[in-house]
Design a protein around this motif. Structure first.
Motif, short mmCIF file in Angstrom:
data_model
loop_
_atom_site.label_atom_id
_atom_site.label_comp_id
_atom_site.label_asym_id
_atom_site.label_seq_id
_atom_site.Cartn_x
_atom_site.Cartn_y
_atom_site.Cartn_z
N GLU A 153 1.14 -4.17 -11.97
CA GLU A 153 -0.15 -3.72 -11.45
C GLU A 153 -1.20 -3.99 -12.50
O GLU A 153 -0.89 -4.14 -13.68
N ALA A 175 1.48 -4.26 -6.97
CA ALA A 175 0.74 -3.24 -6.22
C ALA A 175 -0.66 -3.73 -5.90
O ALA A 175 -1.38 -3.08 -5.13
N ILE A 181 7.33 -2.59 -11.31
CA ILE A 181 6.13 -2.91 -10.56
C ILE A 181 5.13 -3.58 -11.51
O ILE A 181 5.05 -3.21 -12.68
N THR A 200 0.83 -1.23 0.00
CA THR A 200 0.00 0.00 0.00
C THR A 200 0.85 1.27 0.00
O THR A 200 0.34 2.36 -0.26
N THR A 201 2.14 1.14 0.28
CA THR A 201 2.96 2.36 0.38
C THR A 201 4.11 2.37 -0.62
O THR A 201 5.06 3.15 -0.47
N LEU A 202 4.02 1.52 -1.67
CA LEU A 202 5.12 1.42 -2.63
C LEU A 202 5.46 2.77 -3.25
O LEU A 202 6.62 3.12 -3.41
N HIS A 203 4.38 3.54 -3.59
CA HIS A 203 4.57 4.79 -4.33
C HIS A 203 5.13 5.90 -3.45
O HIS A 203 5.53 6.95 -3.93
N LEU A 204 5.13 5.72 -2.13
CA LEU A 204 5.52 6.81 -1.23
C LEU A 204 7.03 6.94 -1.06
O LEU A 204 7.51 7.92 -0.52
N ALA A 249 9.84 3.33 -5.44
CA ALA A 249 9.33 4.66 -5.82
C ALA A 249 9.57 4.82 -7.32
O ALA A 249 10.51 4.25 -7.87
N GLU A 250 8.73 5.63 -7.97
CA GLU A 250 8.80 5.75 -9.43
C GLU A 250 10.18 6.18 -9.92
O GLU A 250 10.66 5.70 -10.95
N SER A 251 10.85 7.05 -9.17
CA SER A 251 12.15 7.55 -9.62
C SER A 251 13.21 6.45 -9.64
O SER A 251 14.27 6.63 -10.24
#
Ligand code: CUA
Length: 196
Positions: free
Chosen positions: A96, A120, A94, A66-70, A75-77
């Protein structure tokens, strides 16, 4: 004469009855055949395991989906291909519903490649056609597979685990390019198909 034999164990057998020692010999032969088949099958597993690097995935690393994007590793970068100090590369992505992010992975040929990915949402699968890469991608866990691409070209990377109504449209690809293209990349940069 046989008809006068008083010991029943020594009387000749009626027609069609197979003597016990012949039955035993036949059973022994079939036991040997079955053991031989088991031996061949075990040998096939061991030989393919050693020569084709086929092995069950054994990486167990947990992650909060639930916090992968944070932030953190997924993280995307941080997506894409990173060059490690030892010259190998690590690809992070990732899975999804219904995409891999990034959808195209750029990797150098003749270099050890490590894929690290997680999901995700649902359970997905990672398969790279023509290689030994095939693993499930389960939310809450990091899947890690290592391989090496000897031939340049484009490898298809479909999701091979049913993950919902859009499953059949979920696929990406791996673009294998000459090693030299990665020479200038610093360890903090990430390579992808768009910025090659
Ligand atoms: Cu993702 Cu099937």
């Amino acid at each position: 004469m046989a008809e006068t034999e008083t010991n029943p164990m020594r009387r000749p057998l009626p027609d069609g009855i197979v003597p016990e020692d012949e039955v035993t010999r036949t059973e022994d032969r079939w036991i040997a055949v079955v053991l031989g088949m088991l031996g061949v099958m075990m040998a096939v597993i061991v030989v393919t395991g050693v020569t084709n690097a086929l092995h069950p995935p054994s990486n167990v690393e947990v992650i909060d989906p639930t916090t992968l994007h944070l932030g953190g590793e997924f993280a995307e970068s941080n997506f894409g291909t990173a060059v490690e100090p030892d010259g190998s590369v690590t690809v992070r992505l990732i899975a999804e519903q219904y995409n891999f992010v990034p959808e195209c992975v750029l990797v150098p040929a003749d270099t050890p490649v490590k894929f690290r990915l997680t999901s995700a949402d649902a359970i997905h699968g990672l398969l790279i056609v023509g290689t030994n890469v095939n693993t499930m991608v389960i939310p809450g866990f990091v899947a890690e597979v290592r391989t090496r691409f000897d031939a340049l070209g484009d490898y298809r990377m479909p999701c091979d685990e049913f993950c919902g109504v859009g499953h059949q449209g979920m696929w990406a690809h791996v673009n294998v390019v000459p090693k030299g293209r990665f020479a200038h990349l610093s360890t903090t940069e990430r390579a992808s198909c768009v910025q090659q």
